[in-house]
Design a protein around this motif. Structure first.
Motif, PDB file in Angstrom:
ATOM      1  N   ASP A  98       0.900   4.023  -2.855  1.00 38.98           N
ATOM      2  CA  ASP A  98       0.592   5.431  -2.553  1.00 38.98           C
ATOM      3  C   ASP A  98       1.789   6.347  -2.770  1.00 38.98           C
ATOM      4  O   ASP A  98       1.681   7.563  -2.579  1.00 38.98           O
ATOM      5  CB  ASP A  98       0.141   5.571  -1.086  1.00 38.98           C
ATOM      6  CG  ASP A  98      -1.169   4.842  -0.843  1.00 38.98           C
ATOM      7  OD1 ASP A  98      -1.816   4.476  -1.854  1.00 38.98           O
ATOM      8  OD2 ASP A  98      -1.533   4.621   0.324  1.00 38.98           O
TER       9      ASP A  98
ATOM     10  N   GLU B  30       0.837  -1.209   0.000  1.00 37.26           N
ATOM     11  CA  GLU B  30       0.000   0.000   0.000  1.00 37.26           C
ATOM     12  C   GLU B  30       0.867   1.252   0.000  1.00 37.26           C
ATOM     13  O   GLU B  30       0.608   2.208  -0.734  1.00 37.26           O
ATOM     14  CB  GLU B  30      -0.929  -0.014   1.218  1.00 37.26           C
ATOM     15  CG  GLU B  30      -2.198  -0.820   0.960  1.00 37.26           C
ATOM     16  CD  GLU B  30      -3.040  -1.026   2.213  1.00 37.26           C
ATOM     17  OE1 GLU B  30      -4.063  -1.708   2.107  1.00 37.26           O
ATOM     18  OE2 GLU B  30      -2.646  -0.514   3.290  1.00 37.26           O
ATOM     19  N   ASN B  31       1.933   1.192   0.811  1.00 43.87           N
ATOM     20  CA  ASN B  31       2.865   2.335   0.860  1.00 43.87           C
ATOM     21  C   ASN B  31       3.488   2.584  -0.509  1.00 43.87           C
ATOM     22  O   ASN B  31       3.639   3.719  -0.955  1.00 43.87           O
ATOM     23  CB  ASN B  31       3.979   2.077   1.876  1.00 43.87           C
ATOM     24  CG  ASN B  31       3.471   2.263   3.290  1.00 43.87           C
ATOM     25  OD1 ASN B  31       2.370   2.756   3.491  1.00 43.87           O
ATOM     26  ND2 ASN B  31       4.253   1.850   4.266  1.00 43.87           N
TER      27      ASN B  31
END
Ligand SMILES: Nc1ncnc2c1ncn2[C@@H]1O[C@H](COP(=O)(O)OP(=O)(O)OP(=O)(O)O)[C@@H](O)[C@H]1O
Ligand SMILES: [Mg+2]
Length: 336
Positions: free
Chosen positions: A147, A143-144
Motif C-alpha cells: 500500500d 500489506e503496508n
C-alpha cells in the motif's frame, strides 16, 4: 426397583466364566426340579407344574446371569461411541472373571486414547497459534509495503527475513519432534571429546549475547559416546536458553564431569531461574514459564522438548534445578 435389580450381580466374585456358566446351569436345573416337585407335592397338575418350573428357571437364569453380558453390551456401545469420536465412555468392571478383566483393559485403552486425542487437539491448537503469529506479522508488513504505507528499506527487509527464519525454525522443530515421536530417528553413535563438543556449541551460541561470558570446565580427555550432531543440538539448545535468560554482563557456566556409567553436563546461568511449580513442565512441548515474556524473545517452547527426546534416545536423563540465590541449572547425563 429396576435400579436395584441392575446392581444385583451375584456371580461377580467368581473368577472364571466357565464356572459361572456351570453355576447358572446348575442353579436353573435345581430351581426347575425343586419347583416341579413342590407343585406336584401341593397337588398342582403336572402340566402346570412343568410351566411353573420353566418360569422359575428363567427367573433364576436372569438373576444369576445378570451382569455377565452387561460389560459386553457396554463395550459394544462404547466402541460405537469411539468410532464417532467420543472417548469418554467407561465400562462397569466389577466382575472378577475374564469379561471383567477385558472390561478393565478396555477402560485403560479408552483412557489412553482419550489422553492421546486431547494431546493431539492441543498440539494442533498450539501449532496453529505459533504459526499464525509470525505469519500475521509478515502479512501486515507486506500489506503496508504494497500500500506504500511503509518504505521498502533495509530495516523492513531484515525484519521480514527474521520472521521467515523464525517460521522455518519452528517448522524444522515440529518436524524433528514428530520424527522422534514416530521413532524414525536413528542415532549414529561414536566416541567424542566433551571439551571439543562444548567449545563448538559455545562458538555457535556465544555471539548471540556478546555481553554474557561463557565459562567452560571440562576434564581434558573426557569422552562421551553418542551422536555428535545430536549432542551438539542439546548443547546449543541449553546454551541458547542460558544466555537468553542471563542478566546483562552475567556468566553462564558449562561443566562436564564423569559420573557413574555416564558423563554429566551441567549448564548454569544467573538468570531468574525456573519457579518450582514449572520445573517439571519446562520439558513439555510448547511450555513456557511466562508465555508473554518468552514470545518476545522468539522461542516457541520446543527446545527443551527436543533436548529431552534426544537425551532419552541416548538412554540418558535431563532435569532442571533451581540455583541459589538465583538462576537455573540443567543437568544432563549421557551414558558413557
Ligand atoms: N535457563 C533458563 N532460565 C529460565 N527459564 C528457562 C531457562 N531455560 C528454559 N526456561 C524456561 O523453559 C521454557 C521452555 O524452554 P524451551 O527451550 O523448551 O523453549 P524456548 O526457549 O522458549 O523456545 P525454543 O527453545 O523453542 O526457541 C522457556 O520458555 C523458559 O520459560
Ligand atoms: Mg529454548
Amino acid at each position: 426397583m429396576a435400579h436395584v435389580l441392575r446392581d444385583i450381580r451375584p456371580l461377580d466374585q467368581v473368577r472364571s466364566i466357565k464356572v459361572k456358566l456351570g453355576l447358572v446351569v446348575l442353579g436353573s436345573v435345581a430351581a426347575t426340579v425343586g419347583a416341579i416337585n413342590f407343585a406336584i407335592y401341593v397337588g398342582v397338575h403336572a402340566r402346570f407344574a412343568f410351566v411353573a418350573g420353566l418360569i422359575i428357571s428363567l427367573v433364576v437364569i436372569q438373576l444369576l446371569a445378570h451382569g455377565m453380558v452387561l460389560p459386553l453390551r457396554q463395550m459394544a456401545a462404547a466402541t460405537r461411541a469411539m468410532a464417532a469420536g467420543d472417548y469418554s465412555q467407561r465400562i462397569t468392571a466389577t466382575a472378577q472373571d475374564e469379561v471383567g478383566s477385558l472390561a478393565r483393559s478396555f477402560n485403560t485403552m479408552a483412557s489412553q486414547l482419550d489422553r492421546a486425542e486431547r494431546q493431539r487437539r492441543e498440539l494442533v491448537a498450539n501449532v496453529s497459534h505459533e504459526l499464525r503469529t509470525p505469519i500475521a506479522a509478515l502479512r501486515a508488513r507486506l500489506e503496508n509495503l504494497a500500500d506504500g504505507v511503509e518504505a521498502l528499506d533495509e530495516a523492513a527487509v531484515t525484519a521480514m527475513l527474521r520472521g521467515t527464519e523464525r517460521l522455518s525454525i519452528l517448522v524444522d522443530q515440529l518436524l524433528e519432534l514428530s520424527q522422534f515421536e514416530s521413532g524414525s530417528v536413528r542415532l549414529n553413535p561414536q566416541r567424542f571429546g566433551l571439551a571439543e563438543a562444548i567449545e563448538d556449541a559455545v562458538a555457535e551460541v556465544g555471539p548471540v549475547r556478546p555481553d554474557v561470558r561463557i565459562a567452560v570446565t571440562a576434564d581434558c580427555g573426557l569422552t562421551g559416546a553418542g551422536d555428535t550432531a545430536r549432542v551438539h543440538e542439546i548443547l546449543t539448545n541449553l546454551l541458547t536458553n542460558a544466555v537468553r535468560h542471563s542478566p546483562e554482563g552475567g556468566t553462564v557456566t558449562v561443566s562436564a564431569r564423569p559420573a557413574p556409567g555416564a558423563v554429566r553436563i551441567e549448564v548454569s546461568d544467573q538468570g531468574p531461574g525456573i519457579p518450582a511449580a514449572d520445573i517439571e513442565r519446562i520439558f513439555d512441548r510448547f511450555y513456557r514459564v511466562d508465555a508473554a515474556r518468552e514470545a518476545g524473545s522468539g522461542g516457541a517452547g520446543l527446545g527443551l522438548a527436543i533436548a529431552r527426546s534426544i537425551v532419552e534416545l541416548h538412554g540418558g536423563s535431563i532435569r532442571a534445578e533451581q540455583r541459589i540465590p538465583s538462576g537455573c541449572r540443567i543437568v544432563t547425563e549421557l551414558p558413557n
